[in-house]
Structure formats: structure tokens, C-alpha cells
Design a protein around this motif. Structure first.
Motif, PDB file in Angstrom:
ATOM      1  N   HIS A 154      -8.141  11.569   2.692  1.00  0.00           N
ATOM      2  CA  HIS A 154      -7.933  10.156   1.915  1.00  0.00           C
ATOM      3  C   HIS A 154      -8.945  10.103   0.984  1.00  0.00           C
ATOM      4  CE1 HIS A 154     -11.365   9.394   4.835  1.00  0.00           C
ATOM      5  NE2 HIS A 154     -11.868   8.735   3.690  1.00  0.00           N
ATOM      6  N   ARG A 155      -8.562   9.399  -0.157  1.00  0.00           N
ATOM      7  CA  ARG A 155      -9.281   9.388  -1.397  1.00  0.00           C
ATOM      8  C   ARG A 155      -8.988   8.152  -2.267  1.00  0.00           C
ATOM      9  NH1 ARG A 155      -8.937  14.324  -5.662  1.00  0.00           N
ATOM     10  NH2 ARG A 155      -9.720  15.153  -3.726  1.00  0.00           N
ATOM     11  N   VAL A 156     -10.044   7.474  -2.676  1.00  0.00           N
ATOM     12  CA  VAL A 156      -9.876   6.261  -3.674  1.00  0.00           C
ATOM     13  C   VAL A 156      -9.487   6.670  -5.079  1.00  0.00           C
ATOM     14  CG1 VAL A 156     -10.888   4.344  -4.808  1.00  0.00           C
ATOM     15  CG2 VAL A 156     -11.555   4.674  -2.322  1.00  0.00           C
ATOM     16  N   LEU A 157      -8.209   6.125  -5.322  1.00  0.00           N
ATOM     17  CA  LEU A 157      -7.437   6.487  -6.762  1.00  0.00           C
ATOM     18  C   LEU A 157      -7.678   5.238  -7.690  1.00  0.00           C
ATOM     19  CD1 LEU A 157      -4.385   8.433  -5.734  1.00  0.00           C
ATOM     20  CD2 LEU A 157      -6.738   9.496  -6.212  1.00  0.00           C
ATOM     21  N   LYS A 158      -8.136   5.650  -8.705  1.00  0.00           N
ATOM     22  CA  LYS A 158      -8.119   4.427  -9.792  1.00  0.00           C
ATOM     23  C   LYS A 158      -6.840   4.269 -10.703  1.00  0.00           C
ATOM     24  CE  LYS A 158     -13.154   5.207 -10.363  1.00  0.00           C
ATOM     25  NZ  LYS A 158     -14.300   5.489 -11.076  1.00  0.00           N
ATOM     26  N   ALA A 159      -6.088   3.332 -10.737  1.00  0.00           N
ATOM     27  CA  ALA A 159      -4.691   3.292 -11.226  1.00  0.00           C
ATOM     28  C   ALA A 159      -4.794   3.523 -12.809  1.00  0.00           C
ATOM     29  CB  ALA A 159      -4.114   1.871 -11.042  1.00  0.00           C
ATOM     30  N   GLU A 167      -7.317  -2.438 -14.087  1.00  0.00           N
ATOM     31  CA  GLU A 167      -8.296  -1.907 -13.284  1.00  0.00           C
ATOM     32  C   GLU A 167      -7.771  -2.078 -11.719  1.00  0.00           C
ATOM     33  OE1 GLU A 167     -11.968  -4.093 -14.046  1.00  0.00           O
ATOM     34  OE2 GLU A 167     -12.214  -3.314 -15.838  1.00  0.00           O
ATOM     35  N   ARG A 168      -7.620  -1.096 -11.052  1.00  0.00           N
ATOM     36  CA  ARG A 168      -7.101  -1.377  -9.568  1.00  0.00           C
ATOM     37  C   ARG A 168      -7.453   0.006  -8.643  1.00  0.00           C
ATOM     38  NH1 ARG A 168      -3.011  -4.853  -8.252  1.00  0.00           N
ATOM     39  NH2 ARG A 168      -1.935  -4.715  -6.124  1.00  0.00           N
ATOM     40  N   ARG A 169      -8.084  -0.153  -7.598  1.00  0.00           N
ATOM     41  CA  ARG A 169      -8.698   0.649  -6.753  1.00  0.00           C
ATOM     42  C   ARG A 169      -7.911   0.601  -5.482  1.00  0.00           C
ATOM     43  NH1 ARG A 169     -10.514   0.936 -11.029  1.00  0.00           N
ATOM     44  NH2 ARG A 169     -12.548   1.011 -11.721  1.00  0.00           N
ATOM     45  N   ARG A 170      -7.339   1.807  -5.008  1.00  0.00           N
ATOM     46  CA  ARG A 170      -6.759   1.969  -3.976  1.00  0.00           C
ATOM     47  C   ARG A 170      -6.854   2.939  -3.157  1.00  0.00           C
ATOM     48  NH1 ARG A 170      -6.212  -2.863  -4.782  1.00  0.00           N
ATOM     49  NH2 ARG A 170      -4.386  -4.288  -4.336  1.00  0.00           N
ATOM     50  N   ILE A 171      -7.025   3.069  -1.753  1.00  0.00           N
ATOM     51  CA  ILE A 171      -7.057   4.150  -0.920  1.00  0.00           C
ATOM     52  C   ILE A 171      -5.802   4.902  -0.492  1.00  0.00           C
ATOM     53  CG2 ILE A 171      -7.544   2.708   1.235  1.00  0.00           C
ATOM     54  CD1 ILE A 171      -9.505   4.864   1.980  1.00  0.00           C
ATOM     55  N   GLN A 329       1.154  -3.878 -13.658  1.00  0.00           N
ATOM     56  CA  GLN A 329       1.411  -3.024 -12.596  1.00  0.00           C
ATOM     57  C   GLN A 329       2.180  -1.972 -12.762  1.00  0.00           C
ATOM     58  OE1 GLN A 329      -0.307  -3.160  -9.853  1.00  0.00           O
ATOM     59  NE2 GLN A 329       0.644  -4.394  -8.388  1.00  0.00           N
ATOM     60  N   SER A 330       2.600  -1.659 -13.987  1.00  0.00           N
ATOM     61  CA  SER A 330       3.683  -0.622 -14.624  1.00  0.00           C
ATOM     62  C   SER A 330       5.238  -0.435 -14.052  1.00  0.00           C
ATOM     63  CB  SER A 330       2.986   0.658 -14.114  1.00  0.00           C
ATOM     64  OG  SER A 330       2.957   1.297 -12.776  1.00  0.00           O
ATOM     65  N   PHE A 331       5.524  -1.673 -13.666  1.00  0.00           N
ATOM     66  CA  PHE A 331       6.777  -1.965 -13.183  1.00  0.00           C
ATOM     67  C   PHE A 331       7.676  -1.729 -14.535  1.00  0.00           C
ATOM     68  CE2 PHE A 331       5.468  -3.690  -9.232  1.00  0.00           C
ATOM     69  CZ  PHE A 331       6.282  -3.302  -8.230  1.00  0.00           C
ATOM     70  N   PRO A 332       8.802  -0.772 -14.587  1.00  0.00           N
ATOM     71  CA  PRO A 332       9.635  -0.963 -15.823  1.00  0.00           C
ATOM     72  C   PRO A 332      10.437  -2.222 -15.771  1.00  0.00           C
ATOM     73  CG  PRO A 332      10.692   0.116 -13.898  1.00  0.00           C
ATOM     74  CD  PRO A 332       9.224  -0.058 -13.289  1.00  0.00           C
ATOM     75  N   ASP A 333      10.765  -2.580 -17.057  1.00  0.00           N
ATOM     76  CA  ASP A 333      11.361  -3.799 -17.264  1.00  0.00           C
ATOM     77  C   ASP A 333      12.640  -4.238 -16.624  1.00  0.00           C
ATOM     78  OD1 ASP A 333       9.274  -4.435 -18.900  1.00  0.00           O
ATOM     79  OD2 ASP A 333      10.341  -4.403 -20.753  1.00  0.00           O
ATOM     80  N   ARG A 334      13.497  -2.886 -16.234  1.00  0.00           N
ATOM     81  CA  ARG A 334      14.778  -3.215 -15.342  1.00  0.00           C
ATOM     82  C   ARG A 334      14.487  -3.563 -14.314  1.00  0.00           C
ATOM     83  NH1 ARG A 334      14.402   1.023 -12.418  1.00  0.00           N
ATOM     84  NH2 ARG A 334      13.267   3.093 -12.884  1.00  0.00           N
ATOM     85  N   LEU A 356       1.103   5.143 -10.745  1.00  0.00           N
ATOM     86  CA  LEU A 356       0.398   5.594  -9.512  1.00  0.00           C
ATOM     87  C   LEU A 356       0.983   6.228  -8.446  1.00  0.00           C
ATOM     88  CD1 LEU A 356      -2.456   6.210  -8.413  1.00  0.00           C
ATOM     89  CD2 LEU A 356      -2.687   4.063  -7.384  1.00  0.00           C
ATOM     90  N   ALA A 357       1.997   5.598  -7.800  1.00  0.00           N
ATOM     91  CA  ALA A 357       2.833   6.371  -7.093  1.00  0.00           C
ATOM     92  C   ALA A 357       3.448   7.611  -7.442  1.00  0.00           C
ATOM     93  CB  ALA A 357       3.876   5.263  -6.210  1.00  0.00           C
ATOM     94  N   ARG A 358       4.002   7.298  -8.656  1.00  0.00           N
ATOM     95  CA  ARG A 358       4.784   8.623  -9.101  1.00  0.00           C
ATOM     96  C   ARG A 358       3.799  10.050  -9.055  1.00  0.00           C
ATOM     97  NH1 ARG A 358       7.002   7.995 -15.313  1.00  0.00           N
ATOM     98  NH2 ARG A 358       5.020   8.136 -15.844  1.00  0.00           N
ATOM     99  N   ALA A 359       2.574   9.884  -9.617  1.00  0.00           N
ATOM    100  CA  ALA A 359       1.834  10.922  -9.687  1.00  0.00           C
ATOM    101  C   ALA A 359       1.415  11.354  -8.366  1.00  0.00           C
ATOM    102  CB  ALA A 359       0.270  10.214 -10.350  1.00  0.00           C
TER     103      ALA A 359
END
Length: 380
Positions: A154-159, A167-171, A329-334, A356-359
Motif C-alpha cells: 500500500h502507498r499514499v498517492l498524490k493525485a 490536491e488529493r491524497r489517497r491510499i 477530478q479529471s473526468f472527461p467532458d463526455r 490517477l486510476a489510469r496510471a
């Protein structure tokens, strides 16, 4: 040799589908998803029509039914993804803790891991999980999955380090039972050699709005001027959810005093809420904040309420729209959000940023394919 299947995935606690969207962009095929929130389910189905969606509580979803629905055998699923509800671990929940019944929903995820035995697992949550009862949930997750044969890290990722203008931190928990390395994606942005995507680059191509203004479906009025805007506009000919909420008269008065990048400190004391009139200047850092064009968005919550953060538009006297929150949040406009405006903000705030999920998804595929090549070459 590792037996590879198409990059199939099931998304649990899927919400509106941010994690699914990012994994799809990485090359995954989302076969099935589940959530109990009705408005989020409508949004998910609209944007992921090819995915078989199961409505209802996770407790009523069995691994046998998921296998039946996807046509897979136990052990064939490539990845089981999911983000169990995070409210029980959130720092914004002052009663947070393992006594909250929502804190145990990760066990439903583990139950389905045992029933499906996917090759990879991906679980996301808030960083507050690390501090609640000395990280008890993290220990239980790791030990439970280890007992099932998974190597989990597990790791905390910075969006913002992955191109998200926020600025968003998620584990993230990532693991596999294949005996291959667990690797996290390398950041693509460091804020220096490759600057973070800022507020101006994220949203300032969008049409101007007033208070309680906008339309669920509209047209673009300006061309994109940043690479981020161009990426967000791909495959979208219309603009969805660009609507702003109402503001009370007192907040309109307060907003007149707040400079770009400013906060409650700019507001005359007589206009502050009663509970903040005695606040120290170091307290409540971002409350009633106006975003700065050259900065990042603050963390998008389920309510873009200025009382809780910097949600005032940088140049227009209003709160950011649903679409602007989605851009942060990086949602595409579509990607269109359904339900009431309140429900739309909630869906956006609860989501995993797709970039972030894509990465994460790309790294899993990269690790798997590189390991497969090494094994194949060793057999030649």
C-alpha cells in the motif's frame, strides 16, 4: 508460466465510475460493477453501458453470481477493483473509527477476493485509514489478503503528481497472487521540471456562469487553450453539468471581499459566521477560499460548500460548477452525471480521479507484460 487473460475487471463500490473510467483508459475491460447508491448507479450505467451493473448492497452480491454474470471461472478474473466507502475513515468525520459499521465494508471486498481469486487486486481509500486505531484496518486488509496468497503493498498517492489539477491524497492497495513484483506508477508531474496542471489550465475555457446558473446540456463557447482542456474535451461535442449552485445573500457579500487565492481572512469580522469570529488566523485555512488561477484545486468533497474549503471560482462570483469539479477530478467532458445537482456533486466528490486510476492500471499492465516477456524468453 502465467496464464494471461484479457485485462478483465470487476469494480466494487463503483459509485459513478471514476475508477472504472481510469482503468478503461488504461486498457482494462470492466465486465461488471456494483453499488447501492441509486443516483450513482444511473450515472455509471449511462457512461459504462457495456458493463453489467448490479444494483444493491454489496452484502447481497455473491462471487458465484459474479462468475455467472461474467462467464469466468474462479481464478480467471484479471483484476478486482474497488473503493469501500471511506466516510468511517475520513478526517472530516469527527466520530470516525472502527465502530462505524461502514468501516468494515472492506471485509466484503476481501470476501469476494476469496470467492473470485483474481490475479490482481486494487483497493482505494482515504489516507485517514492510516491513523484510525493505529491503522488497524490496513493491518487486517494486508494480513487477510496475504492469507489468501496475495503479495499486497500500500502507498499514499498524490493525485497532482499524475496530472490531476487537485490536491488529493489517497491510499492504494495493489497486489497479485502471481509471484511478480507489485509496483506503483512513477509520478509524471513534480511541480518543477514538469509543472502541475493548474486551475487556469483545468477550467478557464468553460463558459461564464452566474449564481444558480447554467444548463445540464450546453455548447462550448470558447476553444481549449491548454493540453489538459484538449484532453478533457476529447469525444465530447456538448458540455454537460456546467451548473452552479445558489448562494445566500450573506455569502455573496462575503465573496466580494475574497481575493484570488484568499480565504475567510479577507472577510470583515462582522460578516463571518458566528463560530469563526473568534478563530485564530492559523485556523480553518481554506474555508471560504477563492481558487487561484496558478494553483491547484483543493480536495473536491461531496459538497463544494465554501464553508469547508476553497470552492469559489477564481474570477467569477460563484461556487464552482459540477463540471468544473469534475474537471478538477479529471473526468472527461463526455462523462455525464445524472441525478439532482446535490447528487452530482456527491458523485464527483466520492470518485477516484480517472487519471490517477489510469496510471495505476497502466502500471499493472506494464508489470504483467514485462514479467510475461521475461518468462517467455527464459523458455526459448
Amino acid at each position: 508460466m502465467i496464464r494471461l487473460f484479457k485485462y478483465t475487471c470487476i469494480d466494487l463500490f463503483a459509485g459513478a465510475g471514476g475508477l472504472s473510467e481510469g482503468l478503461k483508459q488504461a486498457g482494462f475491460t470492466i465486465l461488471a460493477a456494483n453499488d447501492f447508491d441509486e443516483a450513482a448507479a444511473l450515472t455509471y450505467k449511462y457512461n459504462h453501458p457495456e458493463t453489467k451493473f448490479i444494483d444493491g448492497p454489496i452484502q447481497e452480491v455473491s462471487s458465484e453470481y459474479l462468475l455467472y454474470l461474467t462467464g469466468l471461472q474462479r481464478g480467471e478474473l484479471f483484476c478486482l477493483a474497488g473503493g469501500p466507502p471511506c466516510q468511517a475513515f475520513s478526517v472530516y468525520n469527527h466520530q470516525r473509527g472502527m465502530h462505524d459499521e461502514r468501516s468494515g465494508l472492506f471485509r466484503e471486498y476481501i470476501r469476494l477476493v476469496e470467492g473470485l481469486m483474481p490475479q490482481w487486486i486494487v483497493m482505494e481509500n482515504v489516507t485517514g485509514m492510516t491513523s484510525v486505531e493505529d491503522g488497524l484496518a490496513i493491518k487486517e486488509i494486508t494480513e487477510s489478503l496475504k492469507a489468501l496468497g496475495y503479495d499486497v503493498q500500500h502507498r499514499v498517492l498524490k493525485a497532482e503528481e499524475y496530472g490531476v489539477p487537485q490536491e488529493r491524497r489517497r491510499i492504494f492497495f495493489i497486489g497479485n497472487r502471481l509471484g511478480i513484483p507489485v509496483e506503483f506508477p512513477e509520478p509524471t508531474h513534480d511541480g518543477v521540471t514538469r509543472p502541475f496542471v493548474n486551475v487556469e489550465q483545468a477550467i478557464m475555457d468553460l463558459p461564464e456562469l452566474g449564481v444558480n446558473d447554467g444548463s445540464e446540456v450546453a455548447e462550448y463557447t470558447n476553444p481549449p487553450f491548454s493540453e489538459y482542456q484538449k484532453e478533457m474535451r476529447q469525444n465530447s461535442s456538448l458540455l454537460y453539468n456546467h451548473t452552479s449552485p445558489n448562494l445566500g445573500e450573506i455569502n455573496i457579500k462575503r465573496l466580494a471581499y475574497i481575493k484570488q487565492g484568499g480565504s475567510w481572512r479577507d472577510i470583515p469580522v462582522e460578516l463571518l459566521p458566528a463560530g469563526m469570529k473568534r478563530a485564530r488566523r492559523s485556523d480553518h485555512t481554506k474555508r471560504y477560499g477563492r481558487l487561484a488561477l496558478n494553483g491547484l484545486s483543493c480536495t473536491i468533497l461531496t459538497k463544494c460548500d465554501p464553508h469547508w474549503g476553497s470552492y469559489f471560482h477564481p474570477t467569477q462570483d460563484r461556487v464552482i460548477s459540477v463540471r468544473e469539479a469534475a474537471r478538477f477530478q479529471s473526468f472527461p467532458d463526455r462523462f455525464r452525471f445524472l441525478g439532482s445537482r446535490v447528487e452530482q456533486y456527491k458523485q464527483v466528490g466520492n470518485a477516484v480521479p480517472p487519471l490517477l486510476a489510469r496510471a495505476v492500471g497502466r502500471q499493472i499492465i506494464k508489470t504483467t507484460e514485462s514479467t510475461q516477456r521475461v518468462l517467455e524468453e527464459s523458455l526459448c
